[in-house]
Design a protein around this motif. Structure first.
Motif, short mmCIF file in Angstrom:
data_model
loop_
_atom_site.label_atom_id
_atom_site.label_comp_id
_atom_site.label_asym_id
_atom_site.label_seq_id
_atom_site.Cartn_x
_atom_site.Cartn_y
_atom_site.Cartn_z
N GLY A 1 0.78 -1.24 0.00
CA GLY A 1 0.00 0.00 0.00
C GLY A 1 0.81 1.28 0.00
N ASN B 1 -0.40 4.37 -1.72
CA ASN B 1 -1.45 5.22 -1.14
C ASN B 1 -0.90 6.35 -0.26
OD1 ASN B 1 -3.79 3.90 -2.23
ND2 ASN B 1 -3.39 2.20 -0.83
N VAL C 1 -3.74 2.95 8.13
CA VAL C 1 -2.63 1.99 8.09
C VAL C 1 -2.87 0.92 9.15
CG1 VAL C 1 -0.15 1.66 8.28
CG2 VAL C 1 -1.05 3.81 7.33
N ALA C 2 -2.89 -0.33 8.73
CA ALA C 2 -3.03 -1.45 9.66
C ALA C 2 -1.71 -2.21 9.71
CB ALA C 2 -4.15 -2.37 9.23
N LEU D 1 -0.36 -2.69 5.85
CA LEU D 1 -1.17 -2.39 4.67
C LEU D 1 -1.73 -0.98 4.83
CD1 LEU D 1 -2.55 -3.12 2.03
CD2 LEU D 1 -4.41 -4.15 3.35
N ALA D 2 -1.29 -0.08 3.94
CA ALA D 2 -1.83 1.28 3.89
C ALA D 2 -2.94 1.32 2.85
CB ALA D 2 -0.73 2.27 3.54
N GLY D 3 -4.11 1.77 3.27
CA GLY D 3 -5.24 1.81 2.36
C GLY D 3 -5.41 3.17 1.71
N ARG E 1 -10.75 -2.47 8.37
CA ARG E 1 -10.86 -3.17 7.07
C ARG E 1 -9.48 -3.57 6.56
NH1 ARG E 1 -15.00 0.68 6.13
NH2 ARG E 1 -13.56 2.06 5.01
N GLN E 2 -8.50 -2.70 6.72
CA GLN E 2 -7.14 -3.06 6.29
C GLN E 2 -6.59 -4.23 7.12
OE1 GLN E 2 -6.27 -1.43 3.48
NE2 GLN E 2 -8.21 -0.38 3.87
N VAL F 1 -7.87 -7.58 5.99
CA VAL F 1 -7.14 -8.09 4.83
C VAL F 1 -5.84 -8.75 5.28
CG1 VAL F 1 -5.96 -7.45 2.69
CG2 VAL F 1 -8.16 -6.39 3.27
#
Length: 258
Positions: free
Chosen positions: A31, A34, A154-155, A181-183, A214-215, A218
């Protein structure tokens, strides 16, 4: 607005911190596209380990857009740590004082200068039993709505396997993987140009926390609980139990006396 140069202190911190992170953690980072290449923005990050700020900062450093964290004011007071905190442009938070709002003003100024400000909107390590994000505090939403800047969720997951929440000793073996994971930016436009009430900030914060969750879904490949953990509800329940205990004991004593 051009991006700010990384600077000596951030590069120096990277020289110290990156080698042990590389040794201890494998990386699965996604990500980065993003992360805005120019202009000010906010990242909002989940928090599940005392060392995940280092893992996240490593990720963010590698994008070329270094984060400015909000950190406890005591870290800025002196010595090497204080010099590093000031030199890297971190933002002091003066909790429970008349200067408590100064951190938000400083964050707004930093965004308007074209920098990245990183928020941990939960305010502390998650207390969710399974490590999911809790309900959030409204600071990130407040800055986002005042600046109308991009808010990148960011997760991360994996630092908590190396050092679980509230644990004192790390678990280095087997070697863990730091997954990030950056959305895409959270769409908060429906909240713009409205009176910034407590309810509006609450709704915007819920949208931000939902995007982070949500991130993380995933990354973990599983579904989060429908309702996020709320530490305020736990505190209210503890107060309720505490307040009923004296009455319960009194009733027992009266029963024993009859």
């Amino acid at each position: 607005m051009p991006r700010r140069r990384i600077g000596f202190w951030y590069r120096f911190a990277a020289v110290i911190c990156k080698p042990p992170l590389v040794v201890l953690l494998k990386r699965d980072w996604r990500g980065m596209e993003n992360i805005p290449a120019e202009g000010g923005f906010i990242t909002v990050v989940n928090h599940n380990s005392h060392i995940d700020p280092f893992g996240y900062a490593h990720f963010q450093y590698n994008t070329g857009r270094v984060p400015r964290f909000l950190a406890k004011s005591g870290l800025f007071r002196g010595g090497f740590v204080g010099a590093a905190m000031r030199g890297t442009g971190q933002i002091p938070v003066y909790r429970e004082t008349s200067d408590a709002l100064s951190a938000f003003r400083a964050a707004i100024d930093a965004v308007q200068r074209g920098e990245c400000v990183a928020f941990y909107p939960e305010g502390t390590l998650t207390r969710d039993p399974d490590g999911w994000p809790m309900t959030g505090k409204t600071g990130a939403a407040r800055v986002a709505l005042q600046t109308k800047c991009p808010v990148v969720p960011v997760a991360q997951w994996g630092c908590n396997e190396l050092l679980p929440p509230y644990a004192r000793k790390p678990r280095p073996l087997p070697r863990k993987t730091h997954r990030v994971l950056a959305g895409p930016p959270v769409d908060l436009s429906r909240f713009y140009d409205q009176e910034m009430t407590a309810e509006l900030l609450k709704e915007a914060t819920e949208a931000i926390m939902a995007a982070i969750t949500r991130q993380l879904e995933v990354i973990r490949g599983e579904k989060a609980p429908e309702k996020p953990y709320d530490p305020r509800e736990e505190r209210m329940e503890q107060r309720r139990r505490t307040s009923t205990q004296p009455r319960h004991r009194a009733a027992q004593e009266e029963g024993l006396g009859t």
